[in-house]
Design a protein around this motif. Sequence first.
Motif, PDB file in Angstrom:
ATOM      1  N   GLU A 182      -8.454   0.850  -0.169  1.00 11.76           N
ATOM      2  CA  GLU A 182      -7.080   0.438   0.120  1.00 11.76           C
ATOM      3  C   GLU A 182      -6.862   0.035   1.579  1.00 11.76           C
ATOM      4  OE1 GLU A 182      -2.958   1.927  -1.824  1.00 11.76           O
ATOM      5  OE2 GLU A 182      -4.422   3.429  -1.272  1.00 11.76           O
ATOM      6  N   ASN A 183      -7.789   0.416   2.458  1.00 11.11           N
ATOM      7  CA  ASN A 183      -7.623   0.039   3.855  1.00 11.11           C
ATOM      8  C   ASN A 183      -8.378  -1.235   4.212  1.00 11.11           C
ATOM      9  OD1 ASN A 183      -6.013   2.231   4.041  1.00 11.11           O
ATOM     10  ND2 ASN A 183      -7.460   3.518   5.176  1.00 11.11           N
ATOM     11  N   ALA A 184      -8.840  -1.977   3.206  1.00  9.77           N
ATOM     12  CA  ALA A 184      -9.498  -3.260   3.467  1.00  9.77           C
ATOM     13  C   ALA A 184      -8.490  -4.204   4.118  1.00  9.77           C
ATOM     14  CB  ALA A 184     -10.013  -3.859   2.161  1.00  9.77           C
ATOM     15  N   PHE A 189       1.342   4.366  -1.031  1.00  3.73           N
ATOM     16  CA  PHE A 189       0.106   3.640  -1.309  1.00  3.73           C
ATOM     17  C   PHE A 189      -0.414   4.084  -2.667  1.00  3.73           C
ATOM     18  CE2 PHE A 189       0.470   2.843   3.211  1.00  3.73           C
ATOM     19  CZ  PHE A 189       0.069   1.517   3.294  1.00  3.73           C
ATOM     20  N   GLY A 223      12.109   4.284   3.758  1.00  9.14           N
ATOM     21  CA  GLY A 223      11.259   3.955   4.904  1.00  9.14           C
ATOM     22  C   GLY A 223       9.924   4.646   5.053  1.00  9.14           C
ATOM     23  N   LEU A 224       9.261   4.966   3.963  1.00  4.94           N
ATOM     24  CA  LEU A 224       7.887   5.467   4.047  1.00  4.94           C
ATOM     25  C   LEU A 224       7.142   4.790   2.899  1.00  4.94           C
ATOM     26  CD1 LEU A 224       6.124   7.695   5.555  1.00  4.94           C
ATOM     27  CD2 LEU A 224       6.536   9.101   3.555  1.00  4.94           C
ATOM     28  N   PRO A 225       6.126   3.997   3.212  1.00  7.49           N
ATOM     29  CA  PRO A 225       5.489   3.242   2.131  1.00  7.49           C
ATOM     30  C   PRO A 225       4.618   4.142   1.245  1.00  7.49           C
ATOM     31  CG  PRO A 225       4.316   2.887   4.189  1.00  7.49           C
ATOM     32  CD  PRO A 225       5.504   3.754   4.516  1.00  7.49           C
ATOM     33  N   VAL A 277      -5.038  -5.899   2.471  1.00  4.56           N
ATOM     34  CA  VAL A 277      -4.224  -5.031   1.627  1.00  4.56           C
ATOM     35  C   VAL A 277      -3.017  -4.583   2.471  1.00  4.56           C
ATOM     36  CG1 VAL A 277      -4.094  -2.935   0.246  1.00  4.56           C
ATOM     37  CG2 VAL A 277      -6.261  -4.182   0.404  1.00  4.56           C
ATOM     38  N   TYR A 278      -1.854  -4.966   2.022  1.00  5.11           N
ATOM     39  CA  TYR A 278      -0.627  -4.659   2.744  1.00  5.11           C
ATOM     40  C   TYR A 278       0.256  -3.719   1.934  1.00  5.11           C
ATOM     41  CZ  TYR A 278      -0.990  -8.746   5.916  1.00  5.11           C
ATOM     42  OH  TYR A 278      -1.354  -9.650   6.869  1.00  5.11           O
ATOM     43  N   SER A 279       1.044  -2.901   2.620  1.00  2.00           N
ATOM     44  CA  SER A 279       2.187  -2.302   1.950  1.00  2.00           C
ATOM     45  C   SER A 279       3.237  -3.406   1.902  1.00  2.00           C
ATOM     46  CB  SER A 279       2.731  -1.110   2.741  1.00  2.00           C
ATOM     47  OG  SER A 279       3.505  -1.559   3.837  1.00  2.00           O
ATOM     48  N   ASN A 310       6.256  -3.109   2.565  1.00  3.77           N
ATOM     49  CA  ASN A 310       7.065  -2.955   3.781  1.00  3.77           C
ATOM     50  C   ASN A 310       6.472  -3.749   4.939  1.00  3.77           C
ATOM     51  OD1 ASN A 310       8.789  -1.245   2.486  1.00  3.77           O
ATOM     52  ND2 ASN A 310       8.276   0.582   3.679  1.00  3.77           N
ATOM     53  N   GLU A 311       5.157  -3.628   5.117  1.00  2.00           N
ATOM     54  CA  GLU A 311       4.544  -4.350   6.226  1.00  2.00           C
ATOM     55  C   GLU A 311       4.614  -5.858   5.987  1.00  2.00           C
ATOM     56  OE1 GLU A 311       0.373  -3.648   7.146  1.00  2.00           O
ATOM     57  OE2 GLU A 311       0.402  -5.251   8.636  1.00  2.00           O
TER      58      GLU A 311
END
Lengths: 471, 281
Positions: free
Chosen positions: A255-257, A249, A245-247, A260-262, A264-265
């Motif tokens: 990466e915050n564009a 990256f 339970g911790l993605p 861009v998803y993990s 998990n999300e």
Amino acid sequence: MAEAKKAKKEKIPRTKMPEQAPEVRRRNFEEVPLGLTPEMAQREAGRCLQCKKPACVTGCPVEVPIPEFIGHIRDGNFEKAILALWTKNSFPAVCGRVCPQENQCEGKCIVGKKDDPVAIGYLERFVADWARAQSDISLPPIPEKTGKKVAVVGTGPGGLTVAGDLILKGHDVTMFEAFHKPGGVLVYGIPEFRLPKEIVAHEVAFLSQLGVKVECNVVVGRMITVDELLQEQGFDAVYIGVGAGLPRFLGVPGENAIGVYSANEYLTRSNLMKAYLFPEYDTPLVKGKKVVVFGGGNVAMDSLRTAMRMGADEVKCIYRRSRSELPARAEEIHHAEEEGIEFFFLHSPLRFFEDDKGFLTGVEVQEMELGEPDESGRRRPVPIKGSTKTMECDMAIIAVGAAANPLVTSTTQGLETNQWGYIVADEAGKTKKPGVWAGGDIVTGAATVILAAGAGRQAANSIHQYLTWGW
Amino acid sequence: MFEIIARQELAQGTVVANDIMAPKIAAKARPGQFIILRVNETGERIPLTMADTDPERGTITIIYQVVGKTTAMMARLGAGDTIMDIAGPLGRPTPIEKKGTIICVGGGTGVAVLHPITRGFKQAGNKVIAIIGARNQELLIMEDKMAKASDELLVCTDDGSYGHHGFVTDVLREQLQKLGDEVKEAVCIGPVPMMKFCAKVTEEFKVPTMASLNAIMVDGTGMCGCCRVSVGGQTKFACVDGPEFDAHQVDFEELSRRLTAYIPQEKEAMDLFQHKCSCEA
Ligand SMILES: Cc1cc2nc3c(=O)[nH]c(=O)nc-3n(C[C@H](O)[C@H](O)[C@H](O)COP(=O)(O)OP(=O)(O)OC[C@H]3O[C@@H](n4cnc5c(N)ncnc54)[C@H](O)[C@@H]3O)c2cc1C
Ligand SMILES: Cc1cc2nc3c(=O)[nH]c(=O)nc-3n(C[C@H](O)[C@H](O)[C@H](O)COP(=O)(O)OP(=O)(O)OC[C@H]3O[C@@H](n4cnc5c(N)ncnc54)[C@H](O)[C@@H]3O)c2cc1C
Ligand code: SF4
Ligand code: SF4
Ligand code: FES
């Protein structure tokens, strides 16, 4: 007689699982394999040699009595088959679908030495689905109450197993779940087309019928701590099964564009929140036309295939090692390929590009080659100097693994964790803190459903011993 | 199921306050913490700060601005209606200590989030100066409560219809000039541009400043990474590492951009909802 002998010698080929056609299923969320018919199952069961020393069982982490349950299927006695399965595995409908059989039971099957192995997973799924469809399978008898109370934190396969086992031993069990629905990764991670949510709901409903209490929307560590459960709420033991339970990256620029998803999300939005049914359901999801997914495990396959189903024109899997190292289940890789997913092996991301509004436009990748073996024994991918390229994309999903979520561990006094933040526990799940057990991904790191369920069973036995005899 | 006990309209109905029965959350919540709720089975999970809690009555108060489908849907609920799921308290509580003079700046609905923090600082023995603002007098919320929660309340409106004519940043600057070193900390909560400009002002005066970030969230447990924000060049998760961060380190531009991720879908959902409602009416 001679006829029969001949028929026995004649090889029956491994039964093919009926499936939705790739062109159709790549755009819908219904389950891909349709399940065996009773005739198919009985015929497949006939392929098992009923080995005296069954190698398949040694490949199964929980030692399902494989020849026994398969023998019952062959004889058409499905009820006996399911009872045999349940002795070791509480979730055959799930495991039959998601276990990496090729590395476990089927990987060891003796028939597989010369031919295709017996389809143990298909058969397990068949019996479990059969059992679910029966209305008259009676509840197991619930023993007299012991008066002991157990709290289970997290409702993934590990937590569900502990709850089921301990309620049947007469203890009072309450499960606490952060989300609004129980099931862990089985509901928020693994997509509907691979594991229908109705199956998980059925398992949870069964536990409720047995008397297990399920409290959703309780984030342990914030609403209540493990210490408070023990000291203030009167629980005699706590099982921690909160998953990894911790993605993770990539740690590359851009990466915050937006887009861009993990994984998990992305998967939580589409599975748990049903974003694929937007706007009927309110949770939105970016619908990528050109999608890239980083990683090569089951999580990556699920992300790739979900993106395809959300209507993408092209979906690419970008993996930094080669095909033979892909960690996903063989069946998922095969399904993904059939559905038109493209694979780019030996590529690794360097940075993401975005437009002036912050939306993702592309990714620069580095080509790799295999060098010397690393700690894992696999050959380490190393960059090929000067060979980079840019791929256009409007969505990227990062599926390169998970790490330990510290929310519970950091708020529990005296709970030992290792250098990566996973809980230290012995074979039976006993932690260094009296009264507290842990198991599944929060102990082992991201692993499998059956390992989490197996750990749950061990812990349940150990908790029962403790509640009966003391620490 | 969580029952709504009371409903009140503020700022001409653009902002709604609900008291909700949630005794366990009320007992545990600290200033700065939030909840994530889901109105019904098909609903989205949205974060809202607890503007107040009453542990004795077992209620929490949320105050929200009606901006899209979920908040519009909630605005139609009245006392006796229920909210399906509420998880909380989430996030780290505001670190509240006795430091000296504190300036609390709130804009728009941010004032609701600021209120328990302001009160907390005052109760801890600080001298608290509160500055709140809105576009005009009608949109100003919680003036009386903020007056009670602080030692001195300064009000401003963008159009000059009430209080000081101008932005909260102007008043903030005046106060910092006047009080100098006396100010030990500032807290600013409101729309992202407002927090960004407040942070610029306090940076000039070298006053440590906290901002509460309203990143888009899903789980609220640090599992999905949706709420990631850049603080001092590092990625943080607003739901578990925050929601408050050192405002001088926050990349507000990135936060603004990421809040626009779903504008087309939000519009689609809202249009559909309003269409349905007008059909029913
Ligand atoms: C997308 C995906 C695909 C996968 N595919 C496969 C596959 O094909 N085959 C396979 O064998 N394995 C697969 N796995 C791995 C497998 O699902 C996991 O190993 C397994 O689910 C771990 O079980 P667990 O019991 O440890 O907890 P999890 O299933 O991780 O569940 C943990 C639960 O705890 C809850 N929780 C977390 N923190 C808190 C808290 N603070 N308070 C209360 N509750 C909390 C979570 O919300 C969650 O519900 C996959 C995993 C993912 C993510
Ligand atoms: C920690 C935290 C505390 C908050 N406290 C308050 C509060 O006390 N009062 C208040 O009015 N608002 C608060 N917000 C903002 C509030 O969550 C959003 O206004 C709400 O989600 C809007 O939902 P909607 O469906 O009505 O609108 P939408 O049409 O879905 O969205 C409108 C805007 O709200 C934001 N938003 C949308 N979905 C989410 C989501 N899941 N999570 C976060 N933001 C989202 C986006 O910027 C979006 O553009 C808080 C946000 C956070 C992160
Ligand atoms: S539980 Fe998994 S590994 Fe064991 S027999 Fe069933 S499918 Fe095979
Ligand atoms: S190893 Fe294969 S053939 Fe032998 S018992 Fe197991 S499934 Fe049957
Ligand atoms: S909301 Fe998912 S990590 Fe913060």
